[in-house]
Scaffold this motif. Structure first.
Motif, mmCIF file in Angstrom:
data_model
loop_
_atom_site.group_PDB
_atom_site.id
_atom_site.type_symbol
_atom_site.label_atom_id
_atom_site.label_comp_id
_atom_site.label_asym_id
_atom_site.label_seq_id
_atom_site.Cartn_x
_atom_site.Cartn_y
_atom_site.Cartn_z
ATOM 1 N N ILE A 1 -3.699 -0.208 -1.470
ATOM 2 C CA ILE A 1 -5.598 -0.248 -1.131
ATOM 3 C C ILE A 1 -6.384 1.008 -2.252
ATOM 4 C CG2 ILE A 1 -7.250 -0.377 0.524
ATOM 5 C CD1 ILE A 1 -5.222 -1.939 1.989
ATOM 6 N N PHE A 2 -5.471 2.186 -1.704
ATOM 7 C CA PHE A 2 -5.870 3.285 -1.779
ATOM 8 C C PHE A 2 -6.369 3.050 -3.158
ATOM 9 C CE2 PHE A 2 -4.764 5.607 1.336
ATOM 10 C CZ PHE A 2 -6.281 5.204 2.520
ATOM 11 N N ALA A 3 -4.809 2.965 -4.599
ATOM 12 C CA ALA A 3 -4.958 2.378 -6.150
ATOM 13 C C ALA A 3 -5.913 2.025 -6.505
ATOM 14 C CB ALA A 3 -3.739 2.189 -6.045
ATOM 15 N N PHE A 4 -6.480 1.059 -5.748
ATOM 16 C CA PHE A 4 -7.484 -0.004 -6.221
ATOM 17 C C PHE A 4 -8.705 0.962 -5.934
ATOM 18 C CE2 PHE A 4 -10.376 -3.118 -4.977
ATOM 19 C CZ PHE A 4 -10.580 -4.075 -6.172
ATOM 20 N N PHE B 1 -8.824 3.376 -9.069
ATOM 21 C CA PHE B 1 -9.063 2.503 -10.621
ATOM 22 C C PHE B 1 -10.482 2.154 -10.550
ATOM 23 C CE2 PHE B 1 -9.350 -1.861 -12.777
ATOM 24 C CZ PHE B 1 -9.509 -1.178 -13.584
ATOM 25 N N GLN B 2 -11.271 1.374 -9.399
ATOM 26 C CA GLN B 2 -12.709 0.955 -9.272
ATOM 27 C C GLN B 2 -13.649 2.127 -9.077
ATOM 28 O OE1 GLN B 2 -14.308 -0.476 -5.445
ATOM 29 N NE2 GLN B 2 -14.483 -2.578 -6.508
ATOM 30 N N SER B 3 -13.190 2.977 -9.507
ATOM 31 C CA SER B 3 -13.869 4.547 -8.725
ATOM 32 C C SER B 3 -14.035 4.840 -10.607
ATOM 33 C CB SER B 3 -13.493 4.950 -8.157
ATOM 34 O OG SER B 3 -13.444 5.140 -6.877
ATOM 35 N N TRP B 4 -12.879 5.143 -10.976
ATOM 36 C CA TRP B 4 -12.880 5.296 -12.893
ATOM 37 C C TRP B 4 -12.884 4.870 -13.071
ATOM 38 C CZ3 TRP B 4 -12.318 10.253 -12.745
ATOM 39 C CH2 TRP B 4 -11.150 11.270 -12.285
ATOM 40 N N LEU C 1 -10.428 11.820 -4.798
ATOM 41 C CA LEU C 1 -9.896 11.700 -4.078
ATOM 42 C C LEU C 1 -8.948 10.406 -3.403
ATOM 43 C CD1 LEU C 1 -9.101 13.448 -1.383
ATOM 44 C CD2 LEU C 1 -11.253 12.914 -0.551
ATOM 45 N N MET C 2 -9.525 9.575 -4.416
ATOM 46 C CA MET C 2 -8.377 8.207 -3.626
ATOM 47 C C MET C 2 -6.947 8.867 -4.187
ATOM 48 S SD MET C 2 -10.197 5.974 -1.812
ATOM 49 C CE MET C 2 -11.480 5.375 0.101
ATOM 50 N N ALA D 1 -1.528 8.138 -4.316
ATOM 51 C CA ALA D 1 -0.442 9.651 -4.455
ATOM 52 C C ALA D 1 0.715 9.131 -3.001
ATOM 53 C CB ALA D 1 -0.240 10.822 -5.300
ATOM 54 N N GLN D 2 -0.374 9.817 -1.787
ATOM 55 C CA GLN D 2 0.262 10.763 -1.066
ATOM 56 C C GLN D 2 0.779 9.398 0.011
ATOM 57 O OE1 GLN D 2 -2.389 10.963 2.134
ATOM 58 N NE2 GLN D 2 -1.203 12.703 2.631
ATOM 59 N N SER D 3 0.215 8.204 -0.499
ATOM 60 C CA SER D 3 1.416 6.713 0.349
ATOM 61 C C SER D 3 2.104 6.848 -0.417
ATOM 62 C CB SER D 3 -0.161 5.675 0.425
ATOM 63 O OG SER D 3 -1.281 5.876 1.334
ATOM 64 N N PHE D 4 2.681 6.743 -1.927
ATOM 65 C CA PHE D 4 3.574 5.968 -2.151
ATOM 66 C C PHE D 4 4.728 7.136 -1.964
ATOM 67 C CE2 PHE D 4 0.639 3.754 -5.239
ATOM 68 C CZ PHE D 4 0.872 2.690 -5.089
ATOM 69 N N ALA D 5 3.869 8.690 -2.162
ATOM 70 C CA ALA D 5 5.525 9.440 -1.680
ATOM 71 C C ALA D 5 5.576 9.623 -0.547
ATOM 72 C CB ALA D 5 5.129 10.539 -1.805
ATOM 73 N N LYS D 6 4.955 9.135 0.622
ATOM 74 C CA LYS D 6 5.702 8.240 2.119
ATOM 75 C C LYS D 6 6.169 6.951 1.761
ATOM 76 C CE LYS D 6 5.210 8.927 6.531
ATOM 77 N NZ LYS D 6 5.490 9.982 7.153
#
Length: 223
Positions: free
Chosen positions: A87-90, A93-96, A207-208, A213-218
């Motif tokens: 979700i954060f990655a989406f 991507f949307q923000s960038w 920040l998203m 990245a933090q979530s995938f590291a988890k």
């Protein structure tokens, strides 16, 4: 207070805090016809909107069956950070993409043009709606609620308090400052408005990306 839990909700609170739309809303209410009432009412609604998501999320998650197994976290515990990472990655991507297409200009919702004429009562409702109905902010609030679930009540309360205080800080600071200095803050508010309109989307995108990245590291940590 559990430092580990605080460490997990801290970046989520920062993500809520730097969202440009709530801050711009606060600025416009402080530049409205009745700023000393409209500003605090907007802040109150914003705070209640955040708590209206994070607290039920924590309570609901606490009632769900936990799948901790003898050899480590179960499937649900592994899927949660994966889902949030996607979700954060989406959103990143949307923000960038918005930054690239619109030159980093933050598009303000059409209802914001009417803010300067709204009453304090409407400011309360707008603040609540921005806190409770915003999709990106809502995901962050719910994630924070799920993060604190399963811990002792005092740990949950302190973590939610830290998350909420950080999340509302960028609205609370200008509101409280305005109550102290009044119209002397107007020029600064106008400058903040222009800066957020230009750079706010890029800040959210950055920040998203970090949260993804933090979530995938988890996820990797739980494998």
């Amino acid at each position: 207070m559990d430092p580990a839990v605080i460490g997990e909700v801290l970046p989520l609170g920062v993500a809520v805090a730097i969202a440009p739309v709530p801050i711009i809303g606060a600025i416009l209410f402080l530049l409205s016809k009745n700023p000393r009432l409209a500003g605090p009412m907007y802040l109150l609604g914003w705070t209640v909107g955040i708590l209206g998501l994070v607290v039920p999320a924590a309570l609901l998650s606490s009632r769900l069956p936990h799948d901790q197994q003898a050899n480590g976290p179960g499937l649900v515990s592994k899927l949660m950070p994966l889902a949030m990472g996607l979700i954060f990655a989406f959103f990143a991507f949307q923000s960038w993409r918005s930054v690239k297409m619109a030159g980093a200009e933050t598009k303000e919702p059409k209802w914001m043009t009417a803010i300067t004429q709204m009453s304090p009562g409407k400011a309360l409702l707008v603040g609540f709606a921005v806190g409770f109905l915003n999709i990106k902010g809502g995901i962050l609030d719910i994630r924070a609620g799920f993060t604190v679930a399963g811990h002792p009540g005092s740990v949950q309360a302190s973590a939610i308090a830290v998350f909420t205080l950080i999340g509302i800080s960028t609205v609370a600071i200008p509101v409280i400052t305005y109550l102290i200095v009044g119209h002397r803050l107007d020029d600064t508010l106008e400058s903040m408005h222009r800066w957020l309109a230009k750079h706010g989307t890029a800040c959210v995108a950055t920040l998203m990306t970090l949260l993804a990245a933090q979530s995938f590291a988890k996820v990797l940590e739980l494998l």
